[in-house]
Design a protein around this motif. Structure first.
Motif, mmCIF file in Angstrom:
data_model
loop_
_atom_site.group_PDB
_atom_site.id
_atom_site.type_symbol
_atom_site.label_atom_id
_atom_site.label_comp_id
_atom_site.label_asym_id
_atom_site.label_seq_id
_atom_site.Cartn_x
_atom_site.Cartn_y
_atom_site.Cartn_z
ATOM 1 N N LEU A 358 14.711 23.234 9.445
ATOM 2 C CA LEU A 358 13.574 23.077 10.358
ATOM 3 C C LEU A 358 14.043 22.842 11.795
ATOM 4 C CD1 LEU A 358 11.244 20.867 8.135
ATOM 5 C CD2 LEU A 358 10.738 23.184 8.900
ATOM 6 N N GLY A 359 15.047 21.973 11.942
ATOM 7 C CA GLY A 359 15.599 21.722 13.279
ATOM 8 C C GLY A 359 16.161 22.997 13.882
ATOM 9 N N ALA A 360 16.855 23.762 13.061
ATOM 10 C CA ALA A 360 17.426 25.026 13.533
ATOM 11 C C ALA A 360 16.320 25.982 13.945
ATOM 12 C CB ALA A 360 18.297 25.647 12.441
ATOM 13 N N LEU A 361 15.228 26.004 13.193
ATOM 14 C CA LEU A 361 14.126 26.920 13.532
ATOM 15 C C LEU A 361 13.506 26.541 14.876
ATOM 16 C CD1 LEU A 361 12.202 29.202 12.910
ATOM 17 C CD2 LEU A 361 10.858 27.653 11.486
ATOM 18 N N VAL A 362 13.283 25.243 15.084
ATOM 19 C CA VAL A 362 12.697 24.804 16.357
ATOM 20 C C VAL A 362 13.613 25.218 17.517
ATOM 21 C CG1 VAL A 362 12.160 22.776 17.752
ATOM 22 C CG2 VAL A 362 11.366 22.905 15.389
ATOM 23 N N MET A 363 14.910 24.987 17.354
ATOM 24 C CA MET A 363 15.830 25.336 18.438
ATOM 25 C C MET A 363 15.912 26.844 18.614
ATOM 26 S SD MET A 363 18.726 22.360 18.254
ATOM 27 C CE MET A 363 19.417 22.693 19.864
ATOM 28 N N PHE A 364 15.768 27.572 17.512
ATOM 29 C CA PHE A 364 15.788 29.028 17.633
ATOM 30 C C PHE A 364 14.576 29.534 18.413
ATOM 31 C CE2 PHE A 364 14.575 33.268 16.281
ATOM 32 C CZ PHE A 364 15.663 33.952 16.783
ATOM 33 N N TYR A 395 21.756 27.260 22.346
ATOM 34 C CA TYR A 395 20.620 27.026 21.442
ATOM 35 C C TYR A 395 20.674 28.002 20.274
ATOM 36 C CZ TYR A 395 17.846 23.290 23.463
ATOM 37 O OH TYR A 395 17.411 22.052 23.850
ATOM 38 N N VAL A 396 21.105 29.235 20.548
ATOM 39 C CA VAL A 396 21.245 30.186 19.441
ATOM 40 C C VAL A 396 22.420 29.785 18.549
ATOM 41 C CG1 VAL A 396 21.605 32.584 18.782
ATOM 42 C CG2 VAL A 396 20.303 32.061 20.839
ATOM 43 N N LEU A 397 23.597 29.624 19.179
ATOM 44 C CA LEU A 397 24.811 29.526 18.370
ATOM 45 C C LEU A 397 25.043 28.137 17.800
ATOM 46 C CD1 LEU A 397 27.025 31.924 20.415
ATOM 47 C CD2 LEU A 397 26.423 32.158 18.025
ATOM 48 N N TYR A 398 24.586 27.109 18.493
ATOM 49 C CA TYR A 398 24.684 25.789 17.863
ATOM 50 C C TYR A 398 23.363 25.449 17.184
ATOM 51 C CZ TYR A 398 26.895 21.468 16.708
ATOM 52 O OH TYR A 398 27.474 20.462 15.996
ATOM 53 N N GLY A 399 22.274 25.527 17.980
ATOM 54 C CA GLY A 399 20.972 25.138 17.439
ATOM 55 C C GLY A 399 20.606 25.907 16.193
ATOM 56 N N ALA A 400 20.580 27.220 16.312
ATOM 57 C CA ALA A 400 20.142 28.008 15.163
ATOM 58 C C ALA A 400 21.288 28.271 14.184
ATOM 59 C CB ALA A 400 19.528 29.323 15.635
ATOM 60 N N PHE A 430 22.262 14.935 10.309
ATOM 61 C CA PHE A 430 21.213 15.740 10.945
ATOM 62 C C PHE A 430 20.744 15.093 12.243
ATOM 63 C CE2 PHE A 430 16.667 16.201 11.812
ATOM 64 C CZ PHE A 430 16.664 17.531 12.188
ATOM 65 N N LEU A 431 20.487 13.798 12.175
ATOM 66 C CA LEU A 431 19.951 13.097 13.350
ATOM 67 C C LEU A 431 20.913 13.210 14.537
ATOM 68 C CD1 LEU A 431 17.425 11.293 13.949
ATOM 69 C CD2 LEU A 431 18.985 9.355 13.738
ATOM 70 N N LEU A 432 22.198 12.894 14.283
ATOM 71 C CA LEU A 432 23.196 12.965 15.363
ATOM 72 C C LEU A 432 23.304 14.382 15.913
ATOM 73 C CD1 LEU A 432 26.081 10.745 13.915
ATOM 74 C CD2 LEU A 432 24.499 10.167 15.754
ATOM 75 N N THR A 433 23.263 15.357 15.005
ATOM 76 C CA THR A 433 23.430 16.746 15.432
ATOM 77 C C THR A 433 22.248 17.206 16.277
ATOM 78 O OG1 THR A 433 24.601 17.171 13.375
ATOM 79 C CG2 THR A 433 23.877 19.088 14.610
ATOM 80 N N PHE A 434 21.043 16.912 15.801
ATOM 81 C CA PHE A 434 19.851 17.397 16.495
ATOM 82 C C PHE A 434 19.726 16.746 17.880
ATOM 83 C CE2 PHE A 434 15.224 17.682 17.279
ATOM 84 C CZ PHE A 434 15.073 19.047 17.151
ATOM 85 N N VAL A 435 19.930 15.438 17.926
ATOM 86 C CA VAL A 435 19.847 14.745 19.212
ATOM 87 C C VAL A 435 20.990 15.210 20.123
ATOM 88 C CG1 VAL A 435 19.985 12.499 20.352
ATOM 89 C CG2 VAL A 435 18.649 12.752 18.253
#
Lengths: 549, 301
Positions: A358-364, A395-400, A430-435
């Motif tokens: 879900l986090g990856a989708l939002v960032m994508f 955002y693509v390569l890390y986020g998604a 997940f929390l550390l990565t997303f933030v």
């Protein structure tokens, strides 16, 4: 249902750790070899990134020598693309595709092993360039001539030569992999596994590997030509001798833009697998999602000039490629809406894998919107080569991509290791990565709009604030890998035994033991229904015996 | 669709639209000052994209967040969700709307690019017809005075030289008259460079062995950063100067002043760092391309 065939004999084979250091031809061993090797390189590339962020904490160039800084971003980009994203996704596909389509292995197991063992070879070649005169390549991961052929050290063996050798070997390795994947998917599906019963992930891998087959030869040829310019006195791209440096840019981006889709398509496939499982709903519009992967692959071959809008490209070419670039967003949008519709009204279970997806989708989605902005030529002329672009593709390569890969690693970890992971550590990760990712990459957008260029080792003081925020995010991202490493190693050694199908997922890979036996299936199942039968009672397969009755 | 759904949906769409429009308005503040006629066009286009983008981003992430909050399965709930496999109408709608949007964005961008009429590399391929439109002067700027000001830009590792051929003077800063069309001829002596002035929203790579035309119209008096935008090697970050936009009188006076000065070597950051040891934490002294000699110019700061 296929039976539990994890007999003692199989189990011993599977648990023998020495296999992971051998020239094994088992696609599952090779898959894990790819994943672990690439993760080690990911840590190295991340270390380079933290040095970069350290330098950018202050406006002056005061931490690294300028040439060291230039080497750092060159190696960071190269390592992250060619030694992290490509091989880790190849590793996942290696592990999953034969299981998902009901095959005992890849079509060409020895070719598969050979392709993998080229990864550490070119990795070592690339990293050894720190020890040659002049240090590693410093021309950026694009290696545009003429700077890439200036060779200030004047020696035959130099960082740029090693860089080009590594890229060429990487290209050959990936072409070998592509031949193998396309053949396997076309030829080795279980009976009843029609194209429209393949999981969307397999569709995505197929589309991505077709791009590899058509695009990679261009990059590899471009790299060889550049190597000849650098070392053997040819003048393909050398303007002082009548060569054309813009021609190299075409060679490079003709592949390296589609390469983005080689990377993102399998991640789309991961989304399409993860969301239905944890939302307990069929993938919304499965056929359209599957076909849109092929559409993306097709259009992606015609957009490369959008990396060159500010380069030596005439106006008409800029306009044509703006149109094709915009078109890519249509099949991509279809996928995004389909995933949202998949989770809408479902029964969501937000475990680590689902959170990462879900986090990856939002960032994508965010990167998709900035991508449209970049596709518009007048906007791109301003932000081209600025941190706006750097923010977009991180955002693509890390986020998604990287977060999507984490989703996949958590989701299939029980299958690969036969153990359950620790959910608490996973959610902390997940929390550390997303933030961390948002702190690191979001500030790059205002910086870019303000005009801060990429690849600068010093900058005007007005850019300091957002750079400090980005650096803090970067160091947080570095720390975020610790709970992951702890979790994976700890769980692999002492985790709870995983059942065959801990997530109650539908798919052939979940019908064999965890970890699956050598050659996967005792008896190849016959597939009788689609891949996402959540909420339906139709079984996925029937056994061969029943068919004979 | 039930009436209650529509009743709920309409205020949500209104709120989304208002927020998106507000974001679009805010976006003007994210840029450096608008110092060229072209920057007005680019900022309007960007604001339009921010508005559309905000609407889509907030809509999609809103739906995801809503699902995460309201569609959680209970701890012991092992049931599946509804087996909805798709919806043809919905899928056609969410293909058609994005298609319409990208056609809209593309044609708007095309118009803006045409209006900017910055030229750039026209003669690399001889098979095209240049996009002929009213020139950038169509930009909504008053008092654009003809004729255009012709200036040559020479870039090298790692220095800028701006040459005013009619007066035969050179400068390390790009001085420009306000509200007058400027026509640059871009050249590089070694590798690919790029001319970028963020306040003008304009950028063009400079390919060695080619001369590129590049046109724009400064509209605001001030001193703006000018940088090399295409990575050009070791001292890339140090290859920067200023674009100084002046009133026509000041500009003419500056030209006269510069003409009276004999050329001297301009200060050059790359040369300074190359010849002097600095104290950075990590210092390797790898061999690097030597910077060109500081250019001799009539005017430098």
């Amino acid at each position: 249902m296929t039976t539990n065939i994890s007999t003692e004999h199989h189990h011993e084979d599977v648990m023998n750790w020495r296999r992971y250091f051998s020239f094994s031809t088992d696609h599952k061993v090779i898959g894990i070899q790819y994943i672990v090797t690439s993760f080690l390189f990911f840590l190295i590339g991340g270390f380079f990134a933290m040095l970069i962020r350290g330098e950018l904490l202050t406006p002056e160039s005061d931490l690294l020598d300028r040439s060291v800084y230039n080497a750092m971003f060159t190696m960071h980009g190269t390592v992250m693309l060619f030694m992290w994203t490509f091989p880790v996704l190849t590793g996942l596909a290696n592990y999953l595709v034969p299981l998902m389509i009901g095959a005992r292995d890849m079509a060409f197991p020895r070719l598969n092993a050979a392709a993998f063992w080229m990864v550490p070879v070119f990795g070592i070649i690339l990293l050894s360039s720190f020890f040659v005169p002049g240090g590693p390549a410093q021309a950026g991961w694009w290696s545009y001539p003429p700077i890439s052929i200036q060779n200030p050290a004047g020696t035959f063996i130099n960082g740029q030569l090693l860089w080009l050798m590594a890229i060429t070997i990487s290209g050959v390795s990936s072409i070998m992999g592509a031949v193998n994947f396309v053949t396997t998917i076309v030829k080795m599906r279980a009976p009843g596994m029609t194209y429209f019963r393949m999981p969307a992930y397999v569709w995505a891998v197929l589309s991505a590997q077709i791009i590899q087959l058509f695009g990679l030869p261009a990059l590899t040829a471009g790299a060889v030509m550049l190597l000849c310019d650098l070392s053997f006195g040819t003048t393909f791209f050398d303007p002082s001798q009548g060569g054309n440096p813009v021609l190299y840019q075409h060679f490079f981006w003709f592949y390296s833009h589609p390469a983005v889709y080689v990377i993102i398509l399998p991640v789309f496939g991961i989304f399409s697998e993860v969301f239905p499982v944890y939302a307990r709903k069929p993938l919304f519009g499965y056929r359209v999602v599957a076909i849109s992967s092929l559409l993306i692959a097709g259009v992606s071959a015609l957009v490369w000039v959008h990396h060159m809008f500010a380069s030596g490209t005439p106006g008409w070419m800029r306009m044509v490629f703006m149109g094709t670039t915009m078109l890519v967003s249509v099949p991509t949008g279809i996928k995004v809406f389909a995933w949202v519709a998949t989770i809408w009204g479902g029964k969501l279970r937000l475990n680590t894998a689902m959170l990462f997806a879900l986090g990856a989708l939002v960032m994508f989605v965010f990167s998709g919107i900035t991508g449209i902005m970049l596709g518009s030529v007048p906007v791109d002329i301003h932000v081209n080569n600025t941190y706006f672009v750097v923010g977009h593709f991180h955002y693509v390569l890390y986020g998604a991509v990287t977060m999507g890969v984490y989703a996949a690693l958590y989701h299939w970890f029980p299958k690969m290791s036969g153990r359950m992971y620790n959910e608490g550590l996973g959610q902390l990760h997940f929390l550390l990565t997303f933030v961390g990712a948002n702190l690191n990459f979001w500030p790059m957008h205002p910086l870019g709009l303000q005009g801060m260029l990429r690849r600068v080792s010093s900058y005007d003081p007005e850019y300091t604030f957002w750079n400090v925020i980005a650096s803090i995010g970067g160091f947080l991202l570095g720390m975020s890998t610790l709970p992951f490493i702890l979790n994976i190693i700890g769980s692999w050694v002492t985790g709870k035994q995983a059942p065959d199908n801990p997530w109650r997922a539908i798919g052939l890979e979940w019908m064999v033991s965890s970890p699956p036996p050598v050659e996967n299936f005792d008896e190849i199942p016959i597939v009788i229904s689609g891949p996402y039968g959540y909420g339906q009672s139709e079984p996925l397969t029937k056994s061969q015996d029943v068919s004979q009755e | 669709m039930k009436i209650i759904d529509i009743v709920i949906l309409i205020p949500i769409l209104i709120i989304l639209s208002v927020v998106s429009l507000w974001m679009g308005n805010q976006s003007y503040h994210w840029f450096p000052p608008q110092a060229s006629a072209e920057s007005l066009l680019v900022d309007d286009l960007f604001s339009f994209l921010v508005t559309l983008g905000s609407f889509i981003f907030l809509g999609v992430t809103g739906a995801i967040l809503y699902s995460m909050i309201f569609y959680r399965a209970g701890k012991y709930d092992m049931s599946d969700g509804p087996a909805i496999e798709g919806n043809a109408t919905l899928e056609i709608v969410w293909t058609a709307i994005p298609l319409f949007l990208v056609v809209w964005i593309t044609s708007y961008s095309y118009q803006v690019y045409s209006q900017m009429s910055i030229h750039g590399p026209m003669d690399i391929l001889h098979l095209h017809t240049p996009i002929e439109i009213e020139s950038a002067n169509a930009a909504p700027v008053e008092e654009i005075v003809q004729p255009t000001e012709k200036i040559e830009v020479i870039s090298k590792q790692w220095a800028w030289i701006f040459r005013y051929p009619e007066q035969n003077i050179t400068s390390s800063e790009l001085h420009l008259p306000v509200n007058r069309r400027v026509s640059l001829k871009l050249q590089s002596e070694d590798v690919i460079h790029g001319l970028y002035i963020p306040a003008f929203r304009l950028k063009q790579d400079i390919i060695p062995n080619q001369t590129m035309d590049f046109e724009f119209t400064p509209i605001r008096v001030g001193k703006y950063r000018l940088r090399d935008s295409q990575y050009s090697g070791t001292y890339f970050a140090a290859m920067q100067s200023y674009a100084v936009v002046e009133s026509v009188e000041d500009y003419n006076q500056w030209l006269k002043l510069a003409a009276t000065q004999t050329p001297t070597a301009a200060p050059n950051q790359a040369v300074k760092e190359y010849t002097r040891h600095t104290d950075r934490a990590i210092e390797t002294r790898w061999p690097i391309v030597a910077p060109a000699k500081p250019p001799l110019v009539n005017f430098h700061d």
